[in-house]
Design a protein around this motif. Structure first.
Motif, PDB file in Angstrom:
ATOM      1  N   VAL A 172       0.866  -1.180   0.000  1.00  0.00           N
ATOM      2  CA  VAL A 172       0.000   0.000   0.000  1.00  0.00           C
ATOM      3  C   VAL A 172       0.900   1.227   0.000  1.00  0.00           C
ATOM      4  O   VAL A 172       1.729   1.409   0.894  1.00  0.00           O
ATOM      5  N   THR A 173       0.741   2.061  -1.017  1.00  0.00           N
ATOM      6  CA  THR A 173       1.610   3.229  -1.168  1.00  0.00           C
ATOM      7  C   THR A 173       1.046   4.435  -0.430  1.00  0.00           C
ATOM      8  O   THR A 173      -0.132   4.481  -0.073  1.00  0.00           O
ATOM      9  N   GLU A 174       1.893   5.418  -0.213  1.00  0.00           N
ATOM     10  CA  GLU A 174       1.447   6.674   0.395  1.00  0.00           C
ATOM     11  C   GLU A 174       0.404   7.354  -0.473  1.00  0.00           C
ATOM     12  O   GLU A 174      -0.518   7.996   0.035  1.00  0.00           O
ATOM     13  N   GLU A 175       0.549   7.209  -1.796  1.00  0.00           N
ATOM     14  CA  GLU A 175      -0.425   7.794  -2.716  1.00  0.00           C
ATOM     15  C   GLU A 175      -1.804   7.169  -2.525  1.00  0.00           C
ATOM     16  O   GLU A 175      -2.829   7.872  -2.595  1.00  0.00           O
ATOM     17  N   GLN A 176      -1.858   5.861  -2.287  1.00  0.00           N
ATOM     18  CA  GLN A 176      -3.147   5.200  -2.054  1.00  0.00           C
ATOM     19  C   GLN A 176      -3.785   5.692  -0.755  1.00  0.00           C
ATOM     20  O   GLN A 176      -4.988   5.936  -0.703  1.00  0.00           O
ATOM     21  N   LYS A 181      -7.795   9.191   1.888  1.00  0.00           N
ATOM     22  CA  LYS A 181      -7.986  10.294   2.834  1.00  0.00           C
ATOM     23  C   LYS A 181      -8.741  11.445   2.188  1.00  0.00           C
ATOM     24  O   LYS A 181      -9.722  11.963   2.749  1.00  0.00           O
ATOM     25  N   GLU A 182      -8.307  11.862   0.989  1.00  0.00           N
ATOM     26  CA  GLU A 182      -8.946  12.986   0.316  1.00  0.00           C
ATOM     27  C   GLU A 182     -10.391  12.664  -0.033  1.00  0.00           C
ATOM     28  O   GLU A 182     -11.279  13.522   0.076  1.00  0.00           O
ATOM     29  N   ILE A 184     -12.483  10.515   1.496  1.00  0.00           N
ATOM     30  CA  ILE A 184     -13.319  10.487   2.703  1.00  0.00           C
ATOM     31  C   ILE A 184     -13.585  11.896   3.199  1.00  0.00           C
ATOM     32  O   ILE A 184     -14.735  12.256   3.524  1.00  0.00           O
ATOM     33  N   LYS A 185     -12.559  12.724   3.271  1.00  0.00           N
ATOM     34  CA  LYS A 185     -12.729  14.095   3.765  1.00  0.00           C
ATOM     35  C   LYS A 185     -13.677  14.890   2.867  1.00  0.00           C
ATOM     36  O   LYS A 185     -14.547  15.618   3.353  1.00  0.00           O
ATOM     37  N   ARG A 186     -13.526  14.710   1.557  1.00  0.00           N
ATOM     38  CA  ARG A 186     -14.353  15.462   0.615  1.00  0.00           C
ATOM     39  C   ARG A 186     -15.817  15.025   0.684  1.00  0.00           C
ATOM     40  O   ARG A 186     -16.730  15.857   0.731  1.00  0.00           O
ATOM     41  N   GLU A 187     -16.052  13.719   0.715  1.00  0.00           N
ATOM     42  CA  GLU A 187     -17.410  13.201   0.618  1.00  0.00           C
ATOM     43  C   GLU A 187     -18.184  13.273   1.935  1.00  0.00           C
ATOM     44  O   GLU A 187     -19.413  13.171   1.931  1.00  0.00           O
ATOM     45  N   THR A 188     -17.487  13.422   3.046  1.00  0.00           N
ATOM     46  CA  THR A 188     -18.185  13.429   4.343  1.00  0.00           C
ATOM     47  C   THR A 188     -18.115  14.786   5.048  1.00  0.00           C
ATOM     48  O   THR A 188     -18.632  14.914   6.156  1.00  0.00           O
ATOM     49  N   ARG A 189     -17.511  15.773   4.419  1.00  0.00           N
ATOM     50  CA  ARG A 189     -17.237  17.035   5.119  1.00  0.00           C
ATOM     51  C   ARG A 189     -18.503  17.744   5.606  1.00  0.00           C
ATOM     52  O   ARG A 189     -18.469  18.438   6.621  1.00  0.00           O
ATOM     53  N   HIS A 190     -19.620  17.580   4.920  1.00  0.00           N
ATOM     54  CA  HIS A 190     -20.854  18.261   5.337  1.00  0.00           C
ATOM     55  C   HIS A 190     -21.531  17.580   6.520  1.00  0.00           C
ATOM     56  O   HIS A 190     -22.512  18.114   7.059  1.00  0.00           O
ATOM     57  N   ARG A 265     -10.801   8.790  11.670  1.00  0.00           N
ATOM     58  CA  ARG A 265     -10.184  10.110  11.891  1.00  0.00           C
ATOM     59  C   ARG A 265     -10.467  11.042  10.718  1.00  0.00           C
ATOM     60  O   ARG A 265     -10.830  12.205  10.910  1.00  0.00           O
ATOM     61  N   TRP A 266     -10.327  10.539   9.490  1.00  0.00           N
ATOM     62  CA  TRP A 266     -10.556  11.375   8.314  1.00  0.00           C
ATOM     63  C   TRP A 266     -12.024  11.756   8.161  1.00  0.00           C
ATOM     64  O   TRP A 266     -12.342  12.811   7.616  1.00  0.00           O
ATOM     65  N   ALA A 267     -12.920  10.888   8.654  1.00  0.00           N
ATOM     66  CA  ALA A 267     -14.355  11.184   8.574  1.00  0.00           C
ATOM     67  C   ALA A 267     -14.862  11.934   9.800  1.00  0.00           C
ATOM     68  O   ALA A 267     -16.035  12.283   9.873  1.00  0.00           O
ATOM     69  N   ASN A 268     -13.963  12.159  10.748  1.00  0.00           N
ATOM     70  CA  ASN A 268     -14.325  12.829  12.002  1.00  0.00           C
ATOM     71  C   ASN A 268     -15.413  12.054  12.741  1.00  0.00           C
ATOM     72  O   ASN A 268     -16.367  12.631  13.274  1.00  0.00           O
ATOM     73  N   ALA A 269     -15.253  10.722  12.771  1.00  0.00           N
ATOM     74  CA  ALA A 269     -16.207   9.844  13.461  1.00  0.00           C
ATOM     75  C   ALA A 269     -15.622   9.444  14.810  1.00  0.00           C
ATOM     76  O   ALA A 269     -14.628   8.720  14.855  1.00  0.00           O
ATOM     77  N   PRO A 270     -16.194   9.881  15.912  1.00  0.00           N
ATOM     78  CA  PRO A 270     -15.619   9.594  17.232  1.00  0.00           C
ATOM     79  C   PRO A 270     -15.890   8.179  17.732  1.00  0.00           C
ATOM     80  O   PRO A 270     -15.190   7.698  18.618  1.00  0.00           O
TER      81      PRO A 270
END
Length: 319
Positions: A172-176, A181-182, A184-190, A265-270
């Motif tokens: 699994v690469t850093e790019e993956q 991450k991008e 999840i953050k984009r699709e769940t930010r609202h 963490r990326w989805a801000n789910a506690p």
């Protein structure tokens, strides 16, 4: 009606047998038996892109055993699916042809996005409060499936080739990671202020069991981080001894926690709820829906198809 599902995953193959009854017109699924065989296909496929002969024989013997169990339990219909390792194997077609020839059971290789949709077939979020958004996280050996549900609406189903065995094999690469991450953050930010995770997979279920939480109570991300640090401090052999884990669980539980923690963490789910669901449950529910649809359209079920087949059959002759 008695249904069964076979899930050929990257780490293990599972057979789930369930009775389906109706209550006030709604189906209820009652688990009769769940059997797991650690085939560990991902260790070969993710390294060499191929399922070796030894593992092919293991798959055939496992499916034969599952077929006999289906016969013993008088299962009416079965649906079989394979996921990430079989998707990646260059010889998957030949392997599954042999399985069909020697067992009479067809196994469908499902896409990552369809796999995520099948997890959602369990509809757990629909039984929770509607004030929150829910992110299904299913971590397997070869991939992680994400399904996002908010306001009675399925927002997205997506799959990423980030799994426990791939992490152990350093594939699994850093790019993956960054792409996931991008996304999840984009699709769940609202929904960041009211998002709860729903976890499935053998590893999160094992962590829940070790935590001794009551059924229906969530695990916090902080607790998962504590377990990640605790498990990481021990060798695989020590984890087996201290936590009574099988080897095929002890080696993947740490990378699994890494995936769950990052995703939350990326989805801000506690918190993450851990109902006892998985791909096999979704397969059974999907099979039931297909059967009811055919029943309503007055079409007779075929004895055998690419998606599901009767479990009671005669042995096919070899070519």
């Amino acid at each position: 009606m008695r249904l069964a599902a076979i899930d050929i995953g990257s780490n293990a193959a599972r057979l789930l047998i369930s009775d389906v009854t109706t209550n006030l017109g709604k189906p209820e699924f009652n688990k009769i038996n769940l059997v797991r065989v650690p085939l560990r296909l991902g260790f070969d496929v993710f390294a060499n892109r191929e399922i070796p002969e030894e593992k092919t024989e293991m798959i055939i013997q496992t499916v034969k055993a599952y077929r006999h169990l289906c016969n013993a339990y008088k299962v009416d219909h079965i649906k079989a699916a394979a996921t990430s390792a079989m998707r990646d194997a260059v010889n998957s077609g030949a392997v599954l042809d042999r399985v069909l020839e020697e067992t009479g059971i067809a196994i469908e290789v499902v896409s990552g996005s369809y796999e995520a949709t099948l997890i959602y077939e369990n509809h757990i979020a629909e039984n929770l409060d509607q004030e929150h958004a829910y992110l299904y996280i299913d971590v397997g050996g070869g991939s992680t499936e994400l399904t996002f549900f908010a306001g009675n609406t399925l927002i997205f189903s997506s799959s990423f080739n980030i799994g426990t065995i791939r992490l152990l094999k350093d594939q699994v690469t850093e790019e993956q990671w960054e792409s996931m991450k991008e996304f999840i953050k984009r699709e769940t930010r609202h929904y960041a202020d009211h998002l709860i995770a729903i976890g499935s997979g053998g590893n999160i279920n094992k962590v829940f069991s070790i935590s001794k939480r009551k059924e229906g109570k969530p695990l916090s991300i902080e607790l998962l981080k504590d377990y990640y640090k605790e498990f990481s401090a021990f060798s695989v052999q020590d984890r087996m001894r201290l936590y009574k884990l099988r080897e095929d669980r002890a080696d993947v539980i740490v990378p699994a926690l890494q995936i769950y923690i990052n995703t939350m963490r990326w989805a801000n789910a506690p918190e993450i709820y851990v109902p006892k669901i998985g791909l096999a449950d979704g397969l059974i529910q999907h099979l039931y829906a297909e059967l009811k649809k055919k029943e309503h359209s007055s079409l007779s079920l075929p004895n055998f198809s690419a998606n599901f087949s009767a479990c009671r059959f005669t042995q096919r002759s070899r070519r």
